[in-house]
Design a protein around this motif. Structure first.
Motif, PDB file in Angstrom:
ATOM      1  N   HIS A  52       0.841  -1.202   0.000  1.00 46.41           N
ATOM      2  CA  HIS A  52       0.000   0.000   0.000  1.00 46.41           C
ATOM      3  C   HIS A  52       0.878   1.254   0.000  1.00 46.41           C
ATOM      4  O   HIS A  52       0.775   2.092   0.895  1.00 46.41           O
ATOM      5  CB  HIS A  52      -0.924  -0.016   1.228  1.00 46.41           C
ATOM      6  CG  HIS A  52      -1.891  -1.151   1.190  1.00 46.41           C
ATOM      7  ND1 HIS A  52      -3.138  -1.044   0.627  1.00 46.41           N
ATOM      8  CD2 HIS A  52      -1.773  -2.436   1.610  1.00 46.41           C
ATOM      9  CE1 HIS A  52      -3.760  -2.204   0.712  1.00 46.41           C
ATOM     10  NE2 HIS A  52      -2.954  -3.065   1.307  1.00 46.41           N
ATOM     11  N   HIS A  53       1.736   1.383  -1.003  1.00 45.60           N
ATOM     12  CA  HIS A  53       2.637   2.533  -1.105  1.00 45.60           C
ATOM     13  C   HIS A  53       2.226   3.411  -2.270  1.00 45.60           C
ATOM     14  O   HIS A  53       1.795   2.920  -3.308  1.00 45.60           O
ATOM     15  CB  HIS A  53       4.083   2.063  -1.313  1.00 45.60           C
ATOM     16  CG  HIS A  53       4.543   1.122  -0.262  1.00 45.60           C
ATOM     17  ND1 HIS A  53       4.793   1.523   1.032  1.00 45.60           N
ATOM     18  CD2 HIS A  53       4.772  -0.215  -0.285  1.00 45.60           C
ATOM     19  CE1 HIS A  53       5.169   0.481   1.756  1.00 45.60           C
ATOM     20  NE2 HIS A  53       5.156  -0.586   0.974  1.00 45.60           N
ATOM     21  N   GLY A  54       2.388   4.714  -2.097  1.00 45.20           N
ATOM     22  CA  GLY A  54       2.117   5.635  -3.190  1.00 45.20           C
ATOM     23  C   GLY A  54       1.765   7.009  -2.688  1.00 45.20           C
ATOM     24  O   GLY A  54       1.466   7.215  -1.508  1.00 45.20           O
ATOM     25  N   VAL A  55       1.806   7.954  -3.602  1.00 45.91           N
ATOM     26  CA  VAL A  55       1.512   9.349  -3.262  1.00 45.91           C
ATOM     27  C   VAL A  55       0.015   9.545  -3.061  1.00 45.91           C
ATOM     28  O   VAL A  55      -0.407  10.210  -2.120  1.00 45.91           O
ATOM     29  CB  VAL A  55       2.049  10.297  -4.362  1.00 45.91           C
ATOM     30  CG1 VAL A  55       1.635  11.740  -4.095  1.00 45.91           C
ATOM     31  CG2 VAL A  55       3.565  10.186  -4.446  1.00 45.91           C
ATOM     32  N   SER A  56      -0.784   8.933  -3.903  1.00 46.83           N
ATOM     33  CA  SER A  56      -2.234   9.150  -3.803  1.00 46.83           C
ATOM     34  C   SER A  56      -2.843   8.314  -2.678  1.00 46.83           C
ATOM     35  O   SER A  56      -2.369   7.225  -2.354  1.00 46.83           O
ATOM     36  CB  SER A  56      -2.929   8.817  -5.129  1.00 46.83           C
ATOM     37  OG  SER A  56      -2.977   7.415  -5.310  1.00 46.83           O
ATOM     38  N   ALA A  57      -3.926   8.852  -2.124  1.00 47.62           N
ATOM     39  CA  ALA A  57      -4.645   8.132  -1.076  1.00 47.62           C
ATOM     40  C   ALA A  57      -5.193   6.808  -1.617  1.00 47.62           C
ATOM     41  O   ALA A  57      -5.241   5.807  -0.903  1.00 47.62           O
ATOM     42  CB  ALA A  57      -5.768   9.000  -0.517  1.00 47.62           C
ATOM     43  N   ALA A  58      -5.608   6.799  -2.883  1.00 49.22           N
ATOM     44  CA  ALA A  58      -6.150   5.582  -3.496  1.00 49.22           C
ATOM     45  C   ALA A  58      -5.096   4.474  -3.538  1.00 49.22           C
ATOM     46  O   ALA A  58      -5.392   3.316  -3.228  1.00 49.22           O
ATOM     47  CB  ALA A  58      -6.665   5.882  -4.895  1.00 49.22           C
ATOM     48  N   GLU A  59      -3.861   4.817  -3.895  1.00 49.03           N
ATOM     49  CA  GLU A  59      -2.780   3.815  -3.911  1.00 49.03           C
ATOM     50  C   GLU A  59      -2.560   3.232  -2.519  1.00 49.03           C
ATOM     51  O   GLU A  59      -2.364   2.031  -2.366  1.00 49.03           O
ATOM     52  CB  GLU A  59      -1.462   4.443  -4.370  1.00 49.03           C
ATOM     53  CG  GLU A  59      -1.284   4.553  -5.850  1.00 49.03           C
ATOM     54  CD  GLU A  59       0.105   5.078  -6.171  1.00 49.03           C
ATOM     55  OE1 GLU A  59       0.924   4.263  -6.652  1.00 49.03           O
ATOM     56  OE2 GLU A  59       0.372   6.271  -5.939  1.00 49.03           O
ATOM     57  N   ARG A  60      -2.565   4.106  -1.542  1.00 50.26           N
ATOM     58  CA  ARG A  60      -2.316   3.640  -0.175  1.00 50.26           C
ATOM     59  C   ARG A  60      -3.501   2.851   0.382  1.00 50.26           C
ATOM     60  O   ARG A  60      -3.329   1.949   1.189  1.00 50.26           O
ATOM     61  CB  ARG A  60      -1.965   4.825   0.727  1.00 50.26           C
ATOM     62  CG  ARG A  60      -0.597   5.417   0.394  1.00 50.26           C
ATOM     63  CD  ARG A  60      -0.115   6.414   1.431  1.00 50.26           C
ATOM     64  NE  ARG A  60      -1.066   7.472   1.709  1.00 50.26           N
ATOM     65  CZ  ARG A  60      -1.189   8.597   1.003  1.00 50.26           C
ATOM     66  NH1 ARG A  60      -0.416   8.794  -0.045  1.00 50.26           N
ATOM     67  NH2 ARG A  60      -2.068   9.519   1.350  1.00 50.26           N
ATOM     68  N   GLU A  61      -4.709   3.177  -0.077  1.00 45.03           N
ATOM     69  CA  GLU A  61      -5.891   2.475   0.432  1.00 45.03           C
ATOM     70  C   GLU A  61      -6.127   1.151  -0.303  1.00 45.03           C
ATOM     71  O   GLU A  61      -6.302   0.109   0.321  1.00 45.03           O
ATOM     72  CB  GLU A  61      -7.124   3.368   0.293  1.00 45.03           C
ATOM     73  CG  GLU A  61      -8.369   2.753   0.903  1.00 45.03           C
ATOM     74  CD  GLU A  61      -9.558   3.691   0.799  1.00 45.03           C
ATOM     75  OE1 GLU A  61     -10.673   3.177   0.575  1.00 45.03           O
ATOM     76  OE2 GLU A  61      -9.372   4.908   0.949  1.00 45.03           O
ATOM     77  N   ILE A  62      -6.147   1.189  -1.619  1.00 46.25           N
ATOM     78  CA  ILE A  62      -6.448  -0.003  -2.419  1.00 46.25           C
ATOM     79  C   ILE A  62      -5.255  -0.946  -2.473  1.00 46.25           C
ATOM     80  O   ILE A  62      -5.403  -2.153  -2.396  1.00 46.25           O
ATOM     81  CB  ILE A  62      -6.875   0.398  -3.852  1.00 46.25           C
ATOM     82  CG1 ILE A  62      -8.166   1.209  -3.790  1.00 46.25           C
ATOM     83  CG2 ILE A  62      -7.030  -0.824  -4.743  1.00 46.25           C
ATOM     84  CD1 ILE A  62      -8.518   1.902  -5.082  1.00 46.25           C
ATOM     85  N   GLY A  63      -4.080  -0.388  -2.632  1.00 42.24           N
ATOM     86  CA  GLY A  63      -2.866  -1.190  -2.724  1.00 42.24           C
ATOM     87  C   GLY A  63      -2.573  -1.647  -4.150  1.00 42.24           C
ATOM     88  O   GLY A  63      -3.368  -1.424  -5.063  1.00 42.24           O
TER      89      GLY A  63
END
Length: 159
Positions: A52-63
Motif C-alpha cells: 500500500h505505497h504511493g503518493v495518492s490516497a487511493a494507492e495507499r488504500e487499495i494497494g
C-alpha cells in the motif's frame, strides 16, 4: 537359478550410500585468514508483494503489486568453506524481512521504502553493501509504461 549380481538388485531397493568421512571443514576455516575468504553476492529477483505505497490516497488504500529485487554483498563469507547457511545471508529470511518492512506501513515514495529495506538488511544481517530495487509493474499514471522503479544502493558500516 541365476546368481544374484550386485548390479542386479530389485527396483525397490536403494543403492548403498558410500560412507562419508568426517567433515573437517571447520579445520579448513581455521586455516583461512581474512584475505583468503570469498566475498559473495546474494541476489533475490522478483519478490512479488501486495503493498500500500504511493503518493495518492487511493494507492495507499487499495494497494498494488510491487516487485522487489535485492543484491547483498557478504564479505568474508565463511559458507564457501563451511557449507552452513548460518555463515551467509539466508535469502529465505531476507524475503520474510522485506515482506514485513514493505507491508507493516505505507510509504509515499519508493525511495523511502528502498531505504527502509536497505537499513534493515544492513542492521539485521551486517551486509557490506545492499542494492534494492522496487518496481511498480502497473503504475497509476495516465500514460502507457511497462513499469516504474526506484533503485537504491547503500554501503554498510564496513562497506
Amino acid at each position: 537359478m541365476p546368481e544374484d549380481r550386485p548390479d542386479e538388485r530389485p527396483f525397490d531397493e536403494e543403492p548403498d550410500e558410500p560412507e562419508l568421512e568426517a567433515d573437517d571443514d571447520d579445520d579448513d576455516l581455521d586455516e583461512l585468514d581474512g584475505d583468503d575468504r570469498d566475498e559473495v553476492t546474494v541476489e533475490i529477483r522478483g519478490l512479488s508483494l501486495y503493498t500500500h505505497h504511493g503518493v495518492s490516497a487511493a494507492e495507499r488504500e487499495i494497494g498494488q503489486r510491487l516487485l522487489v529485487d535485492l543484491r547483498m554483498a557478504v564479505a568474508d563469507c565463511d559458507a564457501t568453506v563451511t557449507d552452513r547457511v548460518e555463515d551467509t545471508i539466508d535469502y529465505g529470511e531476507v524475503c520474510q524481512l522485506v515482506a514485513l518492512v514493505a507491508q507493516q506501513r505505507s510509504y509515499k515514495t519508493l525511495e523511502r521504502l528502498c531505504a527502509a529495506i536497505a537499513d534493515r538488511i544492513v542492521s539485521d544481517y551486517g551486509a557490506e553493501e545492499v542494492w534494492v530495487k522496487c518496481t511498480k509493474p502497473e503504475p497509476p499514471i495516465p500514460l502507457p509504461v511497462d513499469e516504474v522503479a526506484v533503485e537504491l544502493w547503500r554501503a554498510g558500516e564496513h562497506g
